[in-house]
Scaffold this motif. Sequence first.
Motif, PDB file in Angstrom:
ATOM      1  N   THR A 156     -13.284  25.956   4.807  1.00  0.00           N
ATOM      2  CA  THR A 156     -13.926  25.285   5.945  1.00  0.00           C
ATOM      3  C   THR A 156     -14.605  24.016   5.450  1.00  0.00           C
ATOM      4  N   ARG A 157     -15.681  23.594   6.106  1.00  0.00           N
ATOM      5  CA  ARG A 157     -16.246  22.256   5.911  1.00  0.00           C
ATOM      6  C   ARG A 157     -16.646  21.920   4.476  1.00  0.00           C
ATOM      7  N   THR A 158     -16.980  22.906   3.653  1.00  0.00           N
ATOM      8  CA  THR A 158     -17.394  22.617   2.275  1.00  0.00           C
ATOM      9  C   THR A 158     -16.350  21.794   1.533  1.00  0.00           C
ATOM     10  N   PHE A 159     -15.068  22.036   1.836  1.00  0.00           N
ATOM     11  CA  PHE A 159     -13.984  21.368   1.102  1.00  0.00           C
ATOM     12  C   PHE A 159     -13.408  20.170   1.856  1.00  0.00           C
ATOM     13  N   TRP A 160     -14.039  19.774   2.952  1.00  0.00           N
ATOM     14  CA  TRP A 160     -13.557  18.602   3.689  1.00  0.00           C
ATOM     15  C   TRP A 160     -13.955  17.304   3.003  1.00  0.00           C
ATOM     16  N   GLU A 161     -14.983  17.370   2.156  1.00  0.00           N
ATOM     17  CA  GLU A 161     -15.426  16.136   1.496  1.00  0.00           C
ATOM     18  C   GLU A 161     -16.043  16.461   0.138  1.00  0.00           C
ATOM     19  N   GLY A 162     -16.162  15.400  -0.691  1.00  0.00           N
ATOM     20  CA  GLY A 162     -16.765  15.575  -2.005  1.00  0.00           C
ATOM     21  C   GLY A 162     -15.922  16.378  -2.963  1.00  0.00           C
ATOM     22  N   VAL A 163     -14.648  16.581  -2.632  1.00  0.00           N
ATOM     23  CA  VAL A 163     -13.748  17.365  -3.476  1.00  0.00           C
ATOM     24  C   VAL A 163     -12.635  16.444  -3.979  1.00  0.00           C
ATOM     25  N   ASP A 164     -12.453  16.417  -5.284  1.00  0.00           N
ATOM     26  CA  ASP A 164     -11.501  15.481  -5.878  1.00  0.00           C
ATOM     27  C   ASP A 164     -10.449  16.250  -6.672  1.00  0.00           C
ATOM     28  N   VAL A 165      -9.231  16.303  -6.133  1.00  0.00           N
ATOM     29  CA  VAL A 165      -8.113  16.962  -6.839  1.00  0.00           C
ATOM     30  C   VAL A 165      -6.978  15.944  -6.954  1.00  0.00           C
ATOM     31  N   LEU A 193      -6.292  14.140   0.370  1.00  0.00           N
ATOM     32  CA  LEU A 193      -4.892  14.114  -0.057  1.00  0.00           C
ATOM     33  C   LEU A 193      -4.615  13.086  -1.144  1.00  0.00           C
ATOM     34  N   ILE A 194      -4.899  11.838  -0.874  1.00  0.00           N
ATOM     35  CA  ILE A 194      -4.567  10.749  -1.810  1.00  0.00           C
ATOM     36  C   ILE A 194      -5.833  10.360  -2.571  1.00  0.00           C
ATOM     37  N   ARG A 195      -5.870  10.671  -3.863  1.00  0.00           N
ATOM     38  CA  ARG A 195      -7.073  10.444  -4.670  1.00  0.00           C
ATOM     39  C   ARG A 195      -6.863   9.405  -5.773  1.00  0.00           C
ATOM     40  N   SER A 196      -5.628   8.919  -5.924  1.00  0.00           N
ATOM     41  CA  SER A 196      -5.365   7.883  -6.922  1.00  0.00           C
ATOM     42  C   SER A 196      -4.163   7.066  -6.460  1.00  0.00           C
ATOM     43  N   GLU A 197      -3.901   5.960  -7.123  1.00  0.00           N
ATOM     44  CA  GLU A 197      -2.818   5.071  -6.702  1.00  0.00           C
ATOM     45  C   GLU A 197      -1.442   5.704  -6.892  1.00  0.00           C
ATOM     46  N   SER A 198      -1.358   6.726  -7.748  1.00  0.00           N
ATOM     47  CA  SER A 198      -0.056   7.368  -7.983  1.00  0.00           C
ATOM     48  C   SER A 198       0.101   8.677  -7.204  1.00  0.00           C
ATOM     49  N   ASP A 199      -0.924   9.094  -6.484  1.00  0.00           N
ATOM     50  CA  ASP A 199      -0.837  10.332  -5.699  1.00  0.00           C
ATOM     51  C   ASP A 199       0.132  10.174  -4.538  1.00  0.00           C
ATOM     52  N   TYR A 200       0.729  11.294  -4.125  1.00  0.00           N
ATOM     53  CA  TYR A 200       1.583  11.282  -2.936  1.00  0.00           C
ATOM     54  C   TYR A 200       1.472  12.644  -2.257  1.00  0.00           C
ATOM     55  N   GLY A 201       1.821  12.712  -0.970  1.00  0.00           N
ATOM     56  CA  GLY A 201       1.773  13.997  -0.287  1.00  0.00           C
ATOM     57  C   GLY A 201       1.860  13.861   1.216  1.00  0.00           C
ATOM     58  N   ILE A 202       1.675  14.993   1.886  1.00  0.00           N
ATOM     59  CA  ILE A 202       1.788  15.050   3.347  1.00  0.00           C
ATOM     60  C   ILE A 202       0.490  15.576   3.938  1.00  0.00           C
ATOM     61  N   LEU A 203       0.055  14.945   5.016  1.00  0.00           N
ATOM     62  CA  LEU A 203      -1.085  15.411   5.812  1.00  0.00           C
ATOM     63  C   LEU A 203      -0.542  15.951   7.123  1.00  0.00           C
ATOM     64  N   SER A 213     -16.566  -4.184   5.402  1.00  0.00           N
ATOM     65  CA  SER A 213     -15.568  -3.128   5.287  1.00  0.00           C
ATOM     66  C   SER A 213     -14.486  -3.569   4.305  1.00  0.00           C
ATOM     67  N   PHE A 214     -14.075  -2.667   3.432  1.00  0.00           N
ATOM     68  CA  PHE A 214     -13.059  -2.983   2.427  1.00  0.00           C
ATOM     69  C   PHE A 214     -11.859  -2.068   2.632  1.00  0.00           C
ATOM     70  N   ALA A 215     -10.677  -2.635   2.549  1.00  0.00           N
ATOM     71  CA  ALA A 215      -9.456  -1.842   2.720  1.00  0.00           C
ATOM     72  C   ALA A 215      -9.279  -0.895   1.537  1.00  0.00           C
ATOM     73  N   SER A 216      -8.596   0.214   1.794  1.00  0.00           N
ATOM     74  CA  SER A 216      -8.334   1.183   0.732  1.00  0.00           C
ATOM     75  C   SER A 216      -7.354   0.595  -0.286  1.00  0.00           C
ATOM     76  N   PRO A 217      -7.535   0.921  -1.576  1.00  0.00           N
ATOM     77  CA  PRO A 217      -6.589   0.441  -2.590  1.00  0.00           C
ATOM     78  C   PRO A 217      -5.311   1.286  -2.627  1.00  0.00           C
ATOM     79  N   PHE A 218      -5.277   2.368  -1.856  1.00  0.00           N
ATOM     80  CA  PHE A 218      -4.128   3.278  -1.894  1.00  0.00           C
ATOM     81  C   PHE A 218      -3.054   2.862  -0.895  1.00  0.00           C
ATOM     82  N   ALA A 219      -1.795   2.989  -1.315  1.00  0.00           N
ATOM     83  CA  ALA A 219      -0.664   2.608  -0.466  1.00  0.00           C
ATOM     84  C   ALA A 219      -0.222   3.817   0.357  1.00  0.00           C
TER      85      ALA A 219
END
Length: 490
Positions: free
Chosen positions: A403-412, A469-479, A302-308
Amino acid sequence: VDFWHQKLHQKIAQILEEKTFFSGEYADFPKMPLDFWKKINVQAETCLREKCPHFEDCYFFKARKKAEESDVLVVNHHLFFSYLSKTSIFKNAEVIIFDEAHHVPDVAAQFFSYVVDFAKLIHLLSLLQSMHQLPQYKEWNKEITKITLIVESLSQNLPQNNSNKLAWAECAIHPKFEPLCQDLAQKTRQFVEKLPQNQDELNALPAPIKQQYDNVYSALLEQTEAAQIFLEHKENRVRFVSRVKNNSVSLVNMPLEIGNLFQKQFLNEEKAFVLTSATLSVGGNFSHFCALLNLQGQAQCSFASPFAYEQNARLYVPFLSSSPNEEGHSREVLRAAWRLMLRSPGGIFILSTTNKSCAEMHAILESVMEKYPQFLLLKQHKAAPSELLKRFQEHGKAILVATRTFWEGVDVPGSALSLVIIDKLPFAALGDPVVRAKMDYLNNQAKSAFMNYQLPQAAMILKQGAGRLIRSESDYGILMIGDNRFLSKN
């Protein structure tokens, strides 16, 4: 039809003249009607393979040959499993890597299922009727008519609701259902046994007719076996009727445990398997996933996420008066999220666990959108997923209800998505006969279905949704998760 024949000839003439690449795939003719495409594309039952005069130029077999000779081959899970037993494409593979491996148990279960596809069965019978050169073909018409009528009766005697999966018990309440299934299994078996099997007679046929007959006969044998097995009740399997949007109906007998089957089919081969995904572990533990595929004792890492996440994201769980399954829950979730939505610097995903809540939340938002022109409201199924994502990203302040189609495999990545709202914890729907059967199977073994199945599955799906929500090291937001159980339950 004449128009599209002409377009097809024009396209091929252009390709020959310009010597441009042509794959022969539907993508080369994106506006071609699907009905016409079905008449000209490769179908397993009608393909003559090496006996076809155009075999050397066939786009399908050129693509297959290229795949067999490739050093690296990228396919989706369904293609891998469907081709596994039918071609040698993967025979020489030294390493097989499953990305998004959390889907493998479900896809493998489909591969190990027995399926009576009504549309396919009728298609096979119609192909037989067209082979006038076969001995005794005229004697089959009555038999084929009987089988066709049984299939039609079964389709008409299913419960009238919107469910895609109908449990055996739900269908068997109808007095005609089980007798019709038995009749179908018996009539198809008797019919197949009467089909020509004398090799001298068959070898005397023109080679193309003989090849097509062999294809149809083999496919009919599979359907006959599946019809017989569908009637067998076994504790470790589930029977249900699958019904999709175009009214295509199938009888399905699916295994509830696939670990031994998976191990026998794959792990005994001299190949290296790598299964990777961001959501295979639950609480840092791989035991749930490993148990599904009999992978206990295999190397795990298991590898930790690179995102803070601690710096770039916040989790918001509001206290709601309604429980997740109560009427009015969707409205209360939106009410709790509204201040966040108004202040969100970018776009918003609203991820629903059911089609019903998706429709409810979209309708509520639609009723107030005139007052808030800064937003663009989008909904899944109103356009193709790729088109919805394009519009979402280009607008920068869009709300997508999905619904579920956008829960995964979607990169914004970036500010186009800065708020993700999940309406409730994504526990599997108890109305699904496969889910219900798995739970009963575990409970009968004195295992907690909730702790061993529902909870780990929900955790894996939740992580997929939260991962939008977080797709890059500079992304930010609320879940935001609109479910009190997140705070109040064990």
